[in-house]
Write a protein that holds these residues in place. Sequence first.
Motif, PDB file in Angstrom:
ATOM      1  N   ALA A 226     -34.456   5.943 -15.390  1.00 32.27           N
ATOM      2  CA  ALA A 226     -35.207   6.680 -14.374  1.00 32.27           C
ATOM      3  C   ALA A 226     -36.697   6.686 -14.698  1.00 32.27           C
ATOM      4  CB  ALA A 226     -34.678   8.111 -14.277  1.00 32.27           C
ATOM      5  N   LEU A 227     -37.032   6.940 -15.966  1.00 32.25           N
ATOM      6  CA  LEU A 227     -38.448   6.969 -16.340  1.00 32.25           C
ATOM      7  C   LEU A 227     -39.081   5.587 -16.177  1.00 32.25           C
ATOM      8  CD1 LEU A 227     -38.259   9.360 -19.412  1.00 32.25           C
ATOM      9  CD2 LEU A 227     -39.382   9.806 -17.241  1.00 32.25           C
ATOM     10  N   SER A 228     -38.336   4.544 -16.531  1.00 32.84           N
ATOM     11  CA  SER A 228     -38.872   3.194 -16.342  1.00 32.84           C
ATOM     12  C   SER A 228     -39.039   2.894 -14.861  1.00 32.84           C
ATOM     13  CB  SER A 228     -37.957   2.151 -16.971  1.00 32.84           C
ATOM     14  OG  SER A 228     -38.018   2.233 -18.367  1.00 32.84           O
TER      15      SER A 228
ATOM     16  N   LEU B 204     -36.667  -0.718 -14.726  1.00 33.32           N
ATOM     17  CA  LEU B 204     -37.853  -1.461 -14.285  1.00 33.32           C
ATOM     18  C   LEU B 204     -37.459  -2.582 -13.320  1.00 33.32           C
ATOM     19  CD1 LEU B 204     -40.921  -1.875 -14.708  1.00 33.32           C
ATOM     20  CD2 LEU B 204     -40.355  -3.476 -16.523  1.00 33.32           C
ATOM     21  N   MET B 205     -36.339  -3.250 -13.599  1.00 34.80           N
ATOM     22  CA  MET B 205     -35.891  -4.332 -12.711  1.00 34.80           C
ATOM     23  C   MET B 205     -35.541  -3.781 -11.331  1.00 34.80           C
ATOM     24  SD  MET B 205     -33.562  -6.395 -15.463  1.00 34.80           S
ATOM     25  CE  MET B 205     -32.866  -7.585 -14.325  1.00 34.80           C
TER      26      MET B 205
ATOM     27  N   GLY C  48     -41.808   3.969 -18.381  1.00 41.06           N
ATOM     28  CA  GLY C  48     -41.125   3.440 -19.556  1.00 41.06           C
ATOM     29  C   GLY C  48     -41.571   2.031 -19.877  1.00 41.06           C
ATOM     30  N   ALA C  49     -40.605   1.115 -19.799  1.00 40.89           N
ATOM     31  CA  ALA C  49     -40.869  -0.277 -20.141  1.00 40.89           C
ATOM     32  C   ALA C  49     -41.940  -0.872 -19.234  1.00 40.89           C
ATOM     33  CB  ALA C  49     -39.572  -1.074 -20.012  1.00 40.89           C
ATOM     34  N   LYS C  50     -42.680  -1.825 -19.793  1.00 38.64           N
ATOM     35  CA  LYS C  50     -43.704  -2.533 -19.022  1.00 38.64           C
ATOM     36  C   LYS C  50     -43.234  -3.965 -18.771  1.00 38.64           C
ATOM     37  CE  LYS C  50     -47.067   0.402 -18.584  1.00 38.64           C
ATOM     38  NZ  LYS C  50     -46.338   1.071 -17.507  1.00 38.64           N
TER      39      LYS C  50
END
Lengths: 341, 305
Positions: B241-243, B258-259, B248-250
């Motif tokens: 959720a944070l990504s 993120l995807m 989160g991830a970059k």
Amino acid sequence: MTFRAYIIRRLALLVFVILGVMAVTFVVSRVIPTDPTALYLGGGRHTPEQKAAAREALGLDKPLVVQFGLYVKDFVRGDWGNSLRTHRPVLGDIMGFLPASLELILSAMALAVVTGISMGAFAAYRKGRLADHTGRVAAIAGVSLPSFFLALVLQIVFFRVLGLLPVAGQLSISVAREYPVTDITGMVVVDSLITGNWVAFWDALRHLILPTLALAAYCAGTTMRMTRSAMLDALESDYARMAYAMGVPDRVIVGRYALKNAMAPVLTVIGLLFAYALVGTFFIEQIFAWPGLGTYATISILNLDYPAIMGVTIIVALAYVTVNLIVDLIIAKLDPRVMLS
Amino acid sequence: MMDTTVAVRTSRFADWRARHQSGIEEARHNLHVFLRDKLAVAGLIVIVATVVVAVFAAYLAPYPEQGRGDSDMANRLQPPSAENIMGTDQQGRDVLSRVMFGARIPLVISVVVTAGVLLVGVPLGGIAGYFGGWIDEAVMRITDIFLAFPALVFAMALVAFLGASLRNVALALVITWWPWYARLVRGMAISLRERPYVLAAKTMGVSHFTIIRRHILPNAFGPVIVQMTVDVGAVILEVAALSFIGLGAKPPTPEWGLMISEGRQYILSAWWLSTFAGIAVFGLVLAYNLVGDALRDILDPRLKR
């Protein structure tokens, strides 16, 4: 302990918790960062005068305790700082975005409570049977599904494949232009209903469906699991057996006696649900372009709009603590025994 | 000579078995109950498979370089086909390979977060419950404050101030999760401190530190482990959720949240970007929740039905 004394004790606890929450946000925003003035002024270069003014405004030259006192005082007076992005007071921004979120949260909670309690009660009634197992899997699936992913799936299915429901905003542009909604509560569905604006009401309702579903899945799963276990306790109790032995119909035992006694834990969950729904809006709203607090929060986070982030954090904590207090008071009223513990 | 060694060994093993007879039987019974729960077994299989995929992603993924981030712009946004079972993303990368490499992140983070929570929450809870008095008050009031926040909102604010990265996400999750464990262990410690063996140790002059370390914490471990299994699913959800909202991830990290976020722009034309990453998150979280649920039913008699 009287109910009144209980309320007073709980209010004292509430003040303590809010102060604690503010202490934490204070540490995060003022003490940990190496240069709080940079956060206060936003990105870019700043003249020494600007920096000095910021230091003055934040009271950074004073001892930490005094700084914290000023910080709390500003919040109590409603001065939550200015958003770095909109340049408007943060509190005003939040109040503007809050109604749309409340509309979404309330409708999701209503859906979750109705489906969760009825399914949970039914699963407990049919314990160990197919309905119970199906219900368990559905509940676990509901709490395992990322809400933002469910939102996207709903968009694909109901908009792209079926073309049934709108996926962005609270109203269609054409409806908003031809049947403008008078702003009373800020909740479009409620306002259009009060003013008898049926075209806008229907349109707003259709816009509300998908975000509500996405938000309600997790909440419904949690409610269902709690209701099931509370109902099992109630159904296995002596009075339920007695009623059964006396030939009272199952419908009455489950619906009238057991459910009423299972309400306390379920009410506690509703307090929790509010928190889940509130947090859920942070992910759901931006997907559905819903002009609420969640959208405001995520945009603020991405723009490193620190005063806004702090404001949202504190309003969320305030709302959460207040809702929990109300729930606890209702429970205490229903079952005075809890005041003793 | 050799015979005696063997004999000694067997007898030691037999000794051990005799001493732990009841424990072994209980474990065997619990295993039996667990294996009867088909869904929990399925969940366990999914978790083990995910660990294998995460560890050997470099060998199992059809396009390991793309899984790590190399783009192939000639093959952008291709729908699922024989070459790319899950299609390709906006930079022509094989989605299947990305999903497989993505399995590493929730695994590493859940281990890190669990370890962090154990290091902070368990000792604090043990100390609070064992000593009681003002130490207990202080620790419990601090946990009150943390529990008054919706944890994820606090984690978001923290990461926003610390800077977006997976490391800070893990840190924020530890800061928001430890109070739950402190409370759990405190409750255990309060009941354990009155046990005869603890009182006996005290009268013998064993130091408080040793009592907490040797007698309190080991006995509080069971419920902590169960709680963790239940919570790992939630940790994985929160990381994704944070990504997803950019904390989160970059890019080009193959992180599932993120995807899903990257695929959002193409959601109406290229559904496969977000969908497979989303199914991966859902599947893994579901697996942990199924196993956690079964474990809790078995090991926590209060909830047994």
